[in-house]
Motif scaffolding. Structure first.
Motif, PDB file in Angstrom:
ATOM      1  N   ALA A 188       0.864  -1.179   0.000  1.00  0.00           N
ATOM      2  CA  ALA A 188       0.000   0.000   0.000  1.00  0.00           C
ATOM      3  C   ALA A 188       0.900   1.227   0.000  1.00  0.00           C
ATOM      4  O   ALA A 188       1.914   1.253   0.706  1.00  0.00           O
ATOM      5  CB  ALA A 188      -0.896   0.004   1.224  1.00  0.00           C
ATOM      6  N   VAL A 189       0.565   2.220  -0.795  1.00  0.00           N
ATOM      7  CA  VAL A 189       1.406   3.412  -0.948  1.00  0.00           C
ATOM      8  C   VAL A 189       0.621   4.645  -0.527  1.00  0.00           C
ATOM      9  O   VAL A 189      -0.428   4.947  -1.099  1.00  0.00           O
ATOM     10  CB  VAL A 189       1.900   3.570  -2.393  1.00  0.00           C
ATOM     11  CG1 VAL A 189       2.776   4.826  -2.518  1.00  0.00           C
ATOM     12  CG2 VAL A 189       2.669   2.334  -2.841  1.00  0.00           C
ATOM     13  N   THR A 190       1.130   5.341   0.481  1.00  0.00           N
ATOM     14  CA  THR A 190       0.555   6.620   0.899  1.00  0.00           C
ATOM     15  C   THR A 190       1.445   7.725   0.352  1.00  0.00           C
ATOM     16  O   THR A 190       2.605   7.856   0.772  1.00  0.00           O
ATOM     17  CB  THR A 190       0.495   6.730   2.433  1.00  0.00           C
ATOM     18  OG1 THR A 190      -0.295   5.655   2.952  1.00  0.00           O
ATOM     19  CG2 THR A 190      -0.108   8.069   2.858  1.00  0.00           C
ATOM     20  N   PRO A 191       0.950   8.526  -0.600  1.00  0.00           N
ATOM     21  CA  PRO A 191       1.810   9.526  -1.227  1.00  0.00           C
ATOM     22  C   PRO A 191       1.769  10.889  -0.522  1.00  0.00           C
ATOM     23  O   PRO A 191       0.717  11.353  -0.080  1.00  0.00           O
ATOM     24  CB  PRO A 191       1.244   9.642  -2.642  1.00  0.00           C
ATOM     25  CG  PRO A 191      -0.171   9.178  -2.536  1.00  0.00           C
ATOM     26  CD  PRO A 191      -0.326   8.360  -1.298  1.00  0.00           C
ATOM     27  N   VAL A 192       2.939  11.493  -0.414  1.00  0.00           N
ATOM     28  CA  VAL A 192       3.096  12.857   0.078  1.00  0.00           C
ATOM     29  C   VAL A 192       3.888  13.602  -0.985  1.00  0.00           C
ATOM     30  O   VAL A 192       4.930  13.113  -1.448  1.00  0.00           O
ATOM     31  CB  VAL A 192       3.843  12.895   1.423  1.00  0.00           C
ATOM     32  CG1 VAL A 192       4.135  14.334   1.844  1.00  0.00           C
ATOM     33  CG2 VAL A 192       3.043  12.177   2.492  1.00  0.00           C
ATOM     34  N   MET A 193       3.422  14.792  -1.374  1.00  0.00           N
ATOM     35  CA  MET A 193       4.106  15.570  -2.398  1.00  0.00           C
ATOM     36  C   MET A 193       4.533  16.917  -1.838  1.00  0.00           C
ATOM     37  O   MET A 193       3.773  17.566  -1.113  1.00  0.00           O
ATOM     38  CB  MET A 193       3.198  15.783  -3.615  1.00  0.00           C
ATOM     39  CG  MET A 193       2.816  14.508  -4.336  1.00  0.00           C
ATOM     40  SD  MET A 193       1.722  14.782  -5.754  1.00  0.00           S
ATOM     41  CE  MET A 193       2.802  15.702  -6.852  1.00  0.00           C
ATOM     42  N   THR A 194       5.759  17.318  -2.154  1.00  0.00           N
ATOM     43  CA  THR A 194       6.173  18.675  -1.838  1.00  0.00           C
ATOM     44  C   THR A 194       5.505  19.628  -2.823  1.00  0.00           C
ATOM     45  O   THR A 194       4.995  19.217  -3.874  1.00  0.00           O
ATOM     46  CB  THR A 194       7.699  18.832  -1.938  1.00  0.00           C
ATOM     47  OG1 THR A 194       8.100  18.617  -3.303  1.00  0.00           O
ATOM     48  CG2 THR A 194       8.413  17.825  -1.045  1.00  0.00           C
ATOM     49  N   ARG A 195       5.533  20.899  -2.484  1.00  0.00           N
ATOM     50  CA  ARG A 195       4.935  21.897  -3.385  1.00  0.00           C
ATOM     51  C   ARG A 195       5.635  21.870  -4.737  1.00  0.00           C
ATOM     52  O   ARG A 195       4.989  21.984  -5.788  1.00  0.00           O
ATOM     53  CB  ARG A 195       5.040  23.286  -2.756  1.00  0.00           C
ATOM     54  CG  ARG A 195       4.398  24.400  -3.586  1.00  0.00           C
ATOM     55  CD  ARG A 195       4.435  25.720  -2.841  1.00  0.00           C
ATOM     56  NE  ARG A 195       3.689  25.631  -1.585  1.00  0.00           N
ATOM     57  CZ  ARG A 195       3.594  26.634  -0.718  1.00  0.00           C
ATOM     58  NH1 ARG A 195       4.224  27.785  -0.954  1.00  0.00           N
ATOM     59  NH2 ARG A 195       2.893  26.495   0.387  1.00  0.00           N
ATOM     60  N   ALA A 196       6.952  21.703  -4.747  1.00  0.00           N
ATOM     61  CA  ALA A 196       7.699  21.675  -6.003  1.00  0.00           C
ATOM     62  C   ALA A 196       7.377  20.428  -6.821  1.00  0.00           C
ATOM     63  O   ALA A 196       7.377  20.466  -8.054  1.00  0.00           O
ATOM     64  CB  ALA A 196       9.199  21.747  -5.725  1.00  0.00           C
ATOM     65  N   ALA A 197       7.087  19.301  -6.157  1.00  0.00           N
ATOM     66  CA  ALA A 197       6.779  18.074  -6.883  1.00  0.00           C
ATOM     67  C   ALA A 197       5.558  18.239  -7.772  1.00  0.00           C
ATOM     68  O   ALA A 197       5.481  17.657  -8.865  1.00  0.00           O
ATOM     69  CB  ALA A 197       6.568  16.924  -5.903  1.00  0.00           C
ATOM     70  N   ALA A 198       4.610  19.046  -7.303  1.00  0.00           N
ATOM     71  CA  ALA A 198       3.374  19.259  -8.070  1.00  0.00           C
ATOM     72  C   ALA A 198       3.619  20.021  -9.363  1.00  0.00           C
ATOM     73  O   ALA A 198       2.727  20.100 -10.214  1.00  0.00           O
ATOM     74  CB  ALA A 198       2.354  19.995  -7.212  1.00  0.00           C
ATOM     75  N   VAL A 219      -1.008  10.987  -9.294  1.00  0.00           N
ATOM     76  CA  VAL A 219      -0.398  10.224  -8.203  1.00  0.00           C
ATOM     77  C   VAL A 219      -1.473   9.511  -7.397  1.00  0.00           C
ATOM     78  O   VAL A 219      -1.358   8.326  -7.052  1.00  0.00           O
ATOM     79  CB  VAL A 219       0.445  11.147  -7.306  1.00  0.00           C
ATOM     80  CG1 VAL A 219       0.903  10.410  -6.053  1.00  0.00           C
ATOM     81  CG2 VAL A 219       1.650  11.676  -8.073  1.00  0.00           C
ATOM     82  N   SER A 220      -2.551  10.230  -7.070  1.00  0.00           N
ATOM     83  CA  SER A 220      -3.641   9.652  -6.284  1.00  0.00           C
ATOM     84  C   SER A 220      -4.314   8.498  -7.022  1.00  0.00           C
ATOM     85  O   SER A 220      -4.647   7.473  -6.428  1.00  0.00           O
ATOM     86  CB  SER A 220      -4.661  10.734  -5.942  1.00  0.00           C
ATOM     87  OG  SER A 220      -5.755  10.191  -5.245  1.00  0.00           O
ATOM     88  N   ALA A 221      -4.498   8.673  -8.337  1.00  0.00           N
ATOM     89  CA  ALA A 221      -5.166   7.630  -9.129  1.00  0.00           C
ATOM     90  C   ALA A 221      -4.361   6.341  -9.118  1.00  0.00           C
ATOM     91  O   ALA A 221      -4.932   5.247  -8.994  1.00  0.00           O
ATOM     92  CB  ALA A 221      -5.367   8.129 -10.555  1.00  0.00           C
ATOM     93  N   LEU A 222      -3.038   6.446  -9.229  1.00  0.00           N
ATOM     94  CA  LEU A 222      -2.202   5.245  -9.250  1.00  0.00           C
ATOM     95  C   LEU A 222      -2.049   4.638  -7.862  1.00  0.00           C
ATOM     96  O   LEU A 222      -1.988   3.419  -7.711  1.00  0.00           O
ATOM     97  CB  LEU A 222      -0.834   5.572  -9.837  1.00  0.00           C
ATOM     98  CG  LEU A 222      -0.823   5.790 -11.362  1.00  0.00           C
ATOM     99  CD1 LEU A 222       0.491   6.392 -11.806  1.00  0.00           C
ATOM    100  CD2 LEU A 222      -1.071   4.472 -12.085  1.00  0.00           C
ATOM    101  N   ALA A 223      -1.981   5.486  -6.845  1.00  0.00           N
ATOM    102  CA  ALA A 223      -1.816   4.976  -5.482  1.00  0.00           C
ATOM    103  C   ALA A 223      -3.122   4.438  -4.911  1.00  0.00           C
ATOM    104  O   ALA A 223      -3.110   3.601  -4.005  1.00  0.00           O
ATOM    105  CB  ALA A 223      -1.279   6.074  -4.576  1.00  0.00           C
ATOM    106  N   GLY A 224      -4.229   4.940  -5.425  1.00  0.00           N
ATOM    107  CA  GLY A 224      -5.524   4.543  -4.871  1.00  0.00           C
ATOM    108  C   GLY A 224      -5.760   5.151  -3.507  1.00  0.00           C
ATOM    109  O   GLY A 224      -6.595   4.661  -2.741  1.00  0.00           O
ATOM    110  N   GLU A 225      -5.041   6.201  -3.183  1.00  0.00           N
ATOM    111  CA  GLU A 225      -5.178   6.876  -1.896  1.00  0.00           C
ATOM    112  C   GLU A 225      -5.049   8.372  -2.085  1.00  0.00           C
ATOM    113  O   GLU A 225      -4.527   8.856  -3.102  1.00  0.00           O
ATOM    114  CB  GLU A 225      -4.098   6.393  -0.909  1.00  0.00           C
ATOM    115  CG  GLU A 225      -4.195   4.928  -0.554  1.00  0.00           C
ATOM    116  CD  GLU A 225      -3.384   4.584   0.690  1.00  0.00           C
ATOM    117  OE1 GLU A 225      -3.011   5.528   1.429  1.00  0.00           O
ATOM    118  OE2 GLU A 225      -3.143   3.384   0.921  1.00  0.00           O
TER     119      GLU A 225
END
Length: 397
Positions: free
Chosen positions: A33-43, A51-57
């Motif tokens: 299971a993958v919980t994603p966190v993105m920095t402002r620059a990553a966006a 990212v959410s669609a692939l992680a399902g979270e």
């Protein structure tokens, strides 16, 4: 392989962030299971929606989202995972991690977590080579952070060199190794492998017949038991194993520097066939053949990496293993080498031409320890590696 495991994936702000889409998919294929966190620059490089669609979270981005704080505070979020994975780990993120800064959600999670942390660095080659980044890397390693990559290659900026983020499958292999219930989980081991090339001039060098196959097999076997492996390799005939940190070198002096930079470590296995000598004042231009006149080459000793590491004092790895490739009186020469170098074990083998071992697929070794000489039957180099890795695990656990 990762069923029931949760990975907290922190995506940094670099062009390599696009690889995280495939990385998420590969982790989930293996049951994580993958919980994603993105920095402002990553966006700026990948969208939270993809990212959410692939992680399902849900993707977490804001430290001060009161709704999220009510549902799952940042402290809890940092501790429910089995592994915190930072990919790409930019120079900025590494610097903040090394100095304990916490000015956004990602860095706050990294400071608050009590679970293992792995980083996959990605940056311009000059940034990677900068002394500040290398100091930060040493601090993070000392803090127990495991590292996968970076790789060498072409970069988006048009330059070439180390700094490319490891490929998704390489990172997945490292995650599997980190989360596997192996006896060497949490142990950091340096393995040297292959020959060294000592230049005579720009087109000629002194080398030996080592293929690097045995050292490569040992690195893979240690990784399979859960160890974090730093693989320092000369110009070998075989590719390095997956899931290890690869440091490529040419000369003995470069290998020595790479080994020292890889510390601290729990163990070190010196399987490389390091050239004993180098040419003094190697020519910067090709030495021309002259009729009736032979070039005169003056030699000096190369650094003795095994002896230096064996005598490091408090910084010495708990287990130091050397290799002795001999053509006669194998056990006697290897036993004397162990005493002379100050290492714990010596793996000795007979590499006389009649054996076919040097560059071949099999090996017949004798393990020299405090207890004496233990002869192993001739077997494939992979089998030798697995048996040695098991012995190392017994010694370290």
């Amino acid at each position: 392989m990762l069923n029931g495991k949760r990975v907290l994936l922190i995506i940094g702000g670099g062009i390599a962030a696009y690889k995280c889409l495939d990385l998420i998919r590969r982790l989930r294929e293996r049951g994580a299971a993958v919980t994603p966190v993105m920095t402002r620059a990553a966006a700026q490089f990948v969208t939270p929606l993809s990212v959410s669609a692939l992680a399902g979270e849900k993707v977490y981005t804001d430290l001060f989202d009161l709704t999220d704080e009510a549902e799952m505070g940042h402290i809890q979020l940092s501790r429910v995972a089995d592994l915190v994975l930072v990919a790409p780990a930019t120079a900025d993120l590494m610097a903040k991690m090394a100095t304990g800064q916490a000015d956004d959600l990602a860095t706050t999670l990294l400071l608050a977590t009590d679970t293992p942390v792995m980083i996959a660095p990605a940056m311009n080659v000059r940034m990677w080579d900068h002394a500040a980044t290398q100091r930060n890397l040493a601090v993070l390693r000392g803090d127990g952070v495991s590292v996968v990559g970076p790789n060498e290659g072409d970069m988006a900026c048009g330059e070439f060199g180390p700094g490319r983020m490891a490929e998704p499958l390489e990172i997945v292999d490292a995650v599997v190794g980190a989360l596997a219930a192996g006896p060497l989980q949490g142990k950091r081991i340096i393995v040297t492998s292959g020959p060294t090339h000592e230049p005579i001039d720009p087109v000629r060098y002194i080398a030996n017949r080592s293929s690097g196959a045995q050292g490569t097999a040992i690195a893979a076997a240690l990784r399979a038991l859960g160890a974090e492996v730093v693989f320092v390799t000369g110009p070998a005939d075989v590719p390095p194993p997956d899931g290890v940190e690869v440091v490529r070198v040419e000369t003995a002096a470069q290998m020595r520097d790479a080994v020292m930079a890889a510390h601290p470590a729990d163990a070190a296995v010196f399987a490389a066939a390091v050239a004993d000598w180098k040419v003094v004042g190697a020519s910067q231009s090709k030495i021309k053949k002259q009729s009736g006149a032979l070039p005169v080459l003056e030699f000096e000793e190369n650094p003795d990496i095994l002896a230096e590491v064996s005598k490091m004092g408090d910084a010495r790895p708990a287990l130091v293993v050397g290799f002795a490739a001999e053509t006669d009186d194998v056990v006697a020469h290897a036993t004397a080498k162990r005493a002379r170098k100050g290492c714990d074990w010596i793996v000795a083998n007979d590499v006389s031409p009649s054996t076919g071992i040097m560059g071949g697929s099999e090996n017949a070794v004798t393990l020299i320890t405090d207890a004496g000489a233990e002869a192993w039957p001739r077997m494939g180099k992979d089998a030798v590696a697995r048996q040695l890795a098991a012995r190392i695990a017994d010694a370290l656990v």
